[in-house]
Enzyme design. Structure first.
Site, PDB file in Angstrom:
ATOM      1  N   CYS A   1       0.822  -1.074  -0.006  1.00 47.08           N
ATOM      2  CA  CYS A   1      -0.218   0.090  -0.045  1.00 47.08           C
ATOM      3  C   CYS A   1       0.809   1.202  -0.017  1.00 47.08           C
ATOM      4  O   CYS A   1       0.339   2.455  -0.098  1.00 47.08           O
ATOM      5  CB  CYS A   1      -0.808   0.139   1.106  1.00 47.08           C
ATOM      6  SG  CYS A   1      -1.944  -1.673   1.451  1.00 47.08           S
TER       7      CYS A   1
ATOM      8  N   HIS B   1      -3.356   7.840   5.798  1.00 49.84           N
ATOM      9  CA  HIS B   1      -3.348   6.378   5.207  1.00 49.84           C
ATOM     10  C   HIS B   1      -4.958   5.874   5.558  1.00 49.84           C
ATOM     11  O   HIS B   1      -5.508   5.592   4.597  1.00 49.84           O
ATOM     12  CB  HIS B   1      -2.438   5.372   5.942  1.00 49.84           C
ATOM     13  CG  HIS B   1      -2.434   4.355   4.976  1.00 49.84           C
ATOM     14  ND1 HIS B   1      -2.232   4.178   3.857  1.00 49.84           N
ATOM     15  CD2 HIS B   1      -2.431   3.052   5.706  1.00 49.84           C
ATOM     16  CE1 HIS B   1      -2.145   2.719   3.357  1.00 49.84           C
ATOM     17  NE2 HIS B   1      -2.452   2.039   4.283  1.00 49.84           N
TER      18      HIS B   1
ATOM     19  N   GLU C   1      -2.406   5.174  13.528  1.00 51.54           N
ATOM     20  CA  GLU C   1      -1.971   6.429  12.603  1.00 51.54           C
ATOM     21  C   GLU C   1      -2.043   7.620  13.420  1.00 51.54           C
ATOM     22  O   GLU C   1      -1.234   8.670  13.529  1.00 51.54           O
ATOM     23  CB  GLU C   1      -2.594   6.535  11.550  1.00 51.54           C
ATOM     24  CG  GLU C   1      -2.033   7.750  10.556  1.00 51.54           C
ATOM     25  CD  GLU C   1      -2.709   7.511   9.145  1.00 51.54           C
ATOM     26  OE1 GLU C   1      -2.210   8.360   8.273  1.00 51.54           O
ATOM     27  OE2 GLU C   1      -3.599   6.797   8.984  1.00 51.54           O
TER      28      GLU C   1
ATOM     29  N   LYS D   1     -10.026   7.594   1.309  1.00 49.07           N
ATOM     30  CA  LYS D   1     -10.269   6.220   1.221  1.00 49.07           C
ATOM     31  C   LYS D   1     -11.855   6.050   1.360  1.00 49.07           C
ATOM     32  O   LYS D   1     -12.429   5.045   0.768  1.00 49.07           O
ATOM     33  CB  LYS D   1      -9.541   5.265   1.813  1.00 49.07           C
ATOM     34  CG  LYS D   1      -7.938   5.120   1.483  1.00 49.07           C
ATOM     35  CD  LYS D   1      -7.503   4.180   2.324  1.00 49.07           C
ATOM     36  CE  LYS D   1      -5.830   3.920   2.128  1.00 49.07           C
ATOM     37  NZ  LYS D   1      -5.009   5.128   2.179  1.00 49.07           N
TER      38      LYS D   1
ATOM     39  N   HIS E   1      -9.672   2.004  -1.143  1.00 48.27           N
ATOM     40  CA  HIS E   1      -8.161   1.667  -0.844  1.00 48.27           C
ATOM     41  C   HIS E   1      -7.856   1.230  -2.204  1.00 48.27           C
ATOM     42  O   HIS E   1      -7.951   0.094  -2.695  1.00 48.27           O
ATOM     43  CB  HIS E   1      -8.042   0.697   0.395  1.00 48.27           C
ATOM     44  CG  HIS E   1      -6.645   0.577   0.720  1.00 48.27           C
ATOM     45  ND1 HIS E   1      -5.423   1.026  -0.203  1.00 48.27           N
ATOM     46  CD2 HIS E   1      -5.979   0.190   1.894  1.00 48.27           C
ATOM     47  CE1 HIS E   1      -4.282   0.738   0.495  1.00 48.27           C
ATOM     48  NE2 HIS E   1      -4.605   0.257   1.734  1.00 48.27           N
TER      49      HIS E   1
ATOM     50  N   PHE F   1       1.345  -3.005   4.645  1.00 49.38           N
ATOM     51  CA  PHE F   1       1.784  -4.249   4.979  1.00 49.38           C
ATOM     52  C   PHE F   1       3.383  -4.443   5.019  1.00 49.38           C
ATOM     53  O   PHE F   1       3.740  -4.201   4.124  1.00 49.38           O
ATOM     54  CB  PHE F   1       0.836  -5.453   4.404  1.00 49.38           C
ATOM     55  CG  PHE F   1      -0.420  -5.513   5.094  1.00 49.38           C
ATOM     56  CD1 PHE F   1      -0.862  -5.041   6.157  1.00 49.38           C
ATOM     57  CD2 PHE F   1      -1.336  -6.395   4.326  1.00 49.38           C
ATOM     58  CE1 PHE F   1      -2.303  -5.132   6.646  1.00 49.38           C
ATOM     59  CE2 PHE F   1      -2.811  -6.392   4.727  1.00 49.38           C
ATOM     60  CZ  PHE F   1      -3.089  -5.963   5.677  1.00 49.38           C
TER      61      PHE F   1
END
Length: 402
Positions: free
Chosen positions: A162, A294, A305, A326, A331, A390
């Site tokens: 991502c 994010h 976050e 998002k 996403h 990830f």
């Protein structure tokens, strides 16, 4: 060190098939997430996504071209055309020789993999198209952009889940800033919305069945999207000399690794990326007005976050606006940072902060100004774009109004 500006932007995503449509949707808080439409979708537990609708490749490309292009490449070419046309650059001679392409994608030609696995394993066919490998390879989009616009400089693809787009744009920025290239085409794309692509994500159990609600206490997971965002990064004096319309300046970046867990995010790793971007840009944290988060809508990401932002900014965190688009376009995995950079440009250039839609309940662990549900007018001089992937791969970009 050279100064770097953005002189062209292009996109296609669930909110629009160009930049004006996308920014208008962001300003209005439009939700581009809806029921998915593709083969065997009824077999999936997750049946929603930010799918690009009414995209007709046949109107622009002939059959031979389409046989070479996966959907993620088609998206990239569409967005690149818009960005390069806006930039006004024509690539020939020395400019063509030194300008390259750095793009991000997590999966590359996922639809091509899916279609051909079906053909071989389900339908029993023993042959596939001879161009399956060139179609599905992760660097296909970058290669086709370089060929279409005669870009002969450094060109490659970054794949860091991502964070792919932010890593790619950081590399392009570094090349222009160092003087290696006068301009670079950069960004990212993704198209995982097919049966196999969604089924794989289902296995992680991080997907929502109804909506993406970043930072809301009742959030229940992420929602996949698809599309592309492409930009022209250009050395500032080069752009000014030719009278280019400058969208904003790219002033810094940082990349860190959590080195801790393959799926669980780290507050420390994210905070180091944020502070590193500020240090690279030589920006005081009090100058930052907006962060495009994010903000995936998962329980783990959002609280981590927010904690990282609080750590990095201290008391100034209470004065920041932070939102996740998002919630509107989904996403886009490897392409997400590129599309989200548009929200930063809108904040810096137009003074409009894109909202976090779907916000319903305050979460004490996400106690920042997340610009809930409605866009806001505000003067912003500096914006950050966060991407945390990830594998603990973090990349943050810093941009300044011009």
């Amino acid at each position: 060190m050279k100064r770097v500006v953005i002189t062209g932007a292009g996109t296609i995503n669930a909110l629009g098939q160009n930049v004006p449509q996308t920014l208008a949707a962001m300003r209005e808080g439009v939700c581009g997430i809806g029921p998915l439409s593709f083969r065997d979708v009824e077999r999936l537990q997750i049946q929603i996504g930010g799918q690009v609708r009414d995209f007709h490749a046949e109107a622009r490309y002939n059959r031979q071209q389409i046989s070479l292009y996966d959907r993620f490449t088609l998206f990239t070419l569409e967005a690149a055309r818009e960005a390069i046309e806006q930039s006004g650059l024509v690539f020939s001679g020395e400019l063509a020789a030194r300008t390259g392409v750095v793009l991000g994608t997590a999966g590359g030609g996922v639809s091509t993999w899916d279609d051909n696995y079906r053909a071989v394993y389900e339908e029993g066919k023993n042959r596939v198209h001879p161009f399956v490998v060139p179609k599905l390879m992760n660097n296909a989009a970058a290669s086709h952009v370089s060929m279409e616009w005669n870009l002969k400089g450094p060109s490659f693809t970054v794949s860091t889940a991502c964070a792919s787009s932010n890593h790619a744009m950081a590399q392009a920025f570094a090349m222009v800033r160092s003087g290696m290239a006068p301009a670079m085409v950069t960004g990212g794309s993704e198209s995982m919305l097919c049966f196999g692509g969604v089924k794989a994500w289902e296995g992680l159990r991080v997907m929502s069945r109804d909506a993406c609600r970043p930072f809301s206490a009742n959030r229940n997971g992420m929602v996949q999207g698809e599309g592309a965002g492409i930009f022209v990064f250009e050395e500032m004096s080069h752009a000014m000399k030719r009278g280019a319309d400058i969208l904003c300046e790219v002033v810094g970046f940082a990349m860190t690794s959590d080195a801790s867990d393959i799926v669980m995010p780290s507050k420390a790793g994210a905070a180091r990326a944020i502070t590193g971007a500020l240090e690279d840009a030589r920006i005081d944290r009090e100058e930052v007005g907006y962060i495009n988060a994010h903000g995936t809508g998962t329980a783990a990401n959002d609280k981590t976050e927010c904690a990282a932002v609080a750590d990095a900014f201290g008391p100034h965190a209470d004065n920041l606006m932070i939102s996740s688009t998002k919630s509107m376009h989904g996403h886009l995995i490897g392409g997400t940072g590129a599309v989200e950079l548009l929200a930063c440009i809108m904040a810096l250039r137009d003074g409009v902060i894109a909202p976090t839609i779907g916000y319903e309940e305050p979460d004490p662990e996400c106690a920042l100004d997340v610009v809930p549900n409605t866009a806001r007018e505000a003067k912003v001089k500096v914006a950050l774009s966060n991407a945390f992937a990830f594998g603990g791969m973090n990349a943050v970009l810093a941009l300044r109004a011009v």
